[in-house]
Write an enzyme that holds these catalytic residues in place. Structure first.
Site, PDB file in Angstrom:
ATOM      1  N   CYS B  84      -2.044   6.812  -1.597  1.00  0.00           N
ATOM      2  CA  CYS B  84      -2.070   6.392  -0.231  1.00  0.00           C
ATOM      3  C   CYS B  84      -0.876   6.970   0.464  1.00  0.00           C
ATOM      4  CB  CYS B  84      -1.885   4.932  -0.278  1.00  0.00           C
ATOM      5  SG  CYS B  84      -3.075   4.046  -1.555  1.00  0.00           S
ATOM      6  N   HIS B 333      -7.973   2.038   6.239  1.00  0.00           N
ATOM      7  CA  HIS B 333      -7.082   2.816   5.679  1.00  0.00           C
ATOM      8  C   HIS B 333      -7.707   3.975   4.670  1.00  0.00           C
ATOM      9  CE1 HIS B 333      -3.828   3.893   2.686  1.00  0.00           C
ATOM     10  NE2 HIS B 333      -4.130   2.940   1.818  1.00  0.00           N
TER      11      HIS B 333
END
Lengths: 136, 383
Positions: B84, B333
């Site tokens: 991420c 995301h």
């Protein structure tokens, strides 16, 4: 996957980690250089099979291969030598899982039909019940 | 070392996009170059943050594939990966090239296309960012990891379910005004604590979504930035730290040392302290993550993040406005895109053009957190 699983089987079957020959620190999974003192003299070392639950969760809609258990209890466990491990909990009604529960390792089927259709076995942990011995 | 500035930036909408990965990447990259008013032939290098294109869209060697499709043939095009935090890593590599004088114009981008596969497949792919050999094998997922964090944090500090839900309420309120966000509907505490269980005690509205999206920025030396942009933003601090790769590696799951160290290093480099930061985009992949990181970054002492949130200290007008964009919880995301997407939001704040504007914001911070804290990138930007 099958080959790599076979290669790592001692970790999954016996919770085999490392012990530093210089400073006696213990690790799981095995390390290739001691994280505490930096020594490269590490030997295979089996972890203790008992510990206690530090934290847990119940996973809903588990991933492919784990669908048999919904919810699937999974815990962060501190073994009796202080080493930590994350594992599924087995043989335990989910309403009996509490932080601080004493647990012991059991040998179980962990994942069914992995990427190539195999069944993977290895450690899970069960809450110790003084009255009924669940493992033997 | 030369000072480096962002002279152009663009971000796509985040969400389930009916576009290919190349179209999504191109929209952000071409947009950033237009915003910078830099012609493609001037771009000397391309760095792309992306997590798992091979599994998610069956495309490896993805940076050259994109570079060739956006009019940047021949120049070095390289993918960087850190789950991420891949976008933050791309920014840092681009920064280093310009700071060290190797390049004058670098395009950095982040991209993920996640909705081309099923949700179980995406979840399974994500856990490959964890210590796969040991912990991923147990069936643990990322919601599961952050559920363990929530469990430990609540044990230690007595934080309630409702207090944690407030993160989602705050961020979704801001996200409702962000036209690029995946979720633009406000939620209540009751909505959060009655949403579907994912990993006890975390529920659906505690978790960020699976999304498609891209963001890109053009970097150049600050000394020539004003020739291109009327409102360049200087990167005054940036740090990347390697942390721990699994839950079992933490002595205490109530904080992440990679966040703490990255923030300290970035602030030292920028010669600022937390009180100089006007706005913060924080990696709120799960509600608990915002509370924990608001402490690790140094804005609140350990154990007081939930209280600060309830008091409104993390809202606009409070001590440190956190995620006025709506954060990951609202925006979505797209793994590799998030880091540059956060920088996009900070740049909007510093240009004074954000939907939820922090008045007179001069210095902003972006906190981009990968996997279990395995990678953390903290950037500090100044107008």
């Amino acid at each position: 996957m099958a080959v790599s699983y076979w290669r790592e089987r001692d970790r999954y079957y016996r919770i085999l980690g490392s012990k530093c020959q210089n400073c006696s620190a213990e690790f799981f999974p095995p390390l290739y250089r001691c994280r505490k003192c930096g020594s490269d003299k590490l030997s295979d070392h089996e972890m203790p099979q008992e510990g206690q639950i530090l934290a847990y969760t119940l996973l809903r809609d588990p991933m492919t291969g784990f669908e048999d258990h919904d919810p699937m209890p999974i815990a962060l466990i501190e073994l009796n030598n202080g080493v930590r491990i994350v594992a599924q909990l087995a043989d335990t009604p989910i309403d009996q899982i509490t932080v601080g529960s004493k647990v012991r390792a059991v040998f179980r089927r962990v994942r069914v039909n992995g990427p190539n259709g195999q069944i993977f076995y290895g450690y899970k942990f069960a809450i110790k019940n003084e009255k009924v011995n669940l493992t033997r | 070392m030369r000072s480096v500035s962002i002279i152009g930036i663009e971000m796509t909408n985040f969400g389930r996009l009916e576009k290919s990965f190349k179209e999504i990447a191109a929209e952000a990259c071409v947009g950033a170059m237009q915003d910078a008013q830099v012609p493609p032939k001037q771009i000397e290098e391309f760095v792309l943050g992306n997590f798992s294109s091979g599994t998610l869209v069956q495309q490896e060697t993805i940076a050259p594939a994109i570079s060739n499709s956006i009019g940047l043939p021949r120049i070095p095009a390289t993918k960087v990966e850190g789950a991420c935090a891949s976008g933050g890593i791309a920014l840092r590599y681009g920064y280093q090239m310009v700071a060290n004088g190797l390049r004058d114009f670098v395009l950095v981008a982040g991209l993920e296309k996640m909705t081309a596969v099923s949700t179980p497949k995406a979840t399974e792919t994500l856990i490959e960012a964890e210590d796969r050999e040991i912990e991923g094998r147990t069936g643990l997922t990322f919601p599961g990891f952050f559920a363990l964090v929530t469990n430990r944090y609540s044990q230690r500090f007595g934080t309630t379910r409702e207090e944690i839900a407030q993160v989602s309420v705050k961020n979704r309120r801001y996200g409702a005004k962000n036209p690029k966000a995946q979720f633009r509907k406000e939620v209540t505490i009751d909505d959060v604590i009655n949403s579907r269980l994912i990993a006890d005690p975390l529920r659906l509205l505690d978790c960020c979504a699976i999304s498609d999206g891209a963001a890109a920025a053009v970097l150049c030396p600050t000394e020539i930035a004003r020739k291109f942009s009327k409102e360049p933003v200087e990167v005054i601090g940036i740090s990347q730290v390697t942390g721990r790769g699994a839950a079992f590696e933490y002595e205490d799951l109530t904080g992440f040392d990679s966040t703490k160290l990255a923030a300290e290093q970035a602030m030292r480099m920028a010669r600022v302290s937390t009180k100089d930061i006007d706005v913060l985009e924080l990696h709120d992949c799960f509600t608990i993550a915002e509370i924990v990181a608001s402490e690790d970054l140094g804005f609140f002492t350990k154990g007081t993040g939930a209280k600060a949130l309830q008091e409104g200290q993390t809202e606009i007008g409070g001590k440190i406005p956190i995620n006025p964009s709506g954060g990951l919880l609202s925006k979505g995301h797209p793994i590799g895109a998030t880091g540059i997407g956060q920088v996009y939001e900070v740049v909007q704040q510093l240009r004074g053009s954000a939907e939820n504007q922090v008045s007179d914001a001069e210095i902003g911070m972006a906190h981009n957190f990968g996997a279990t804290g395995t990678v953390c990138v903290v950037s500090i930007l100044k107008r």
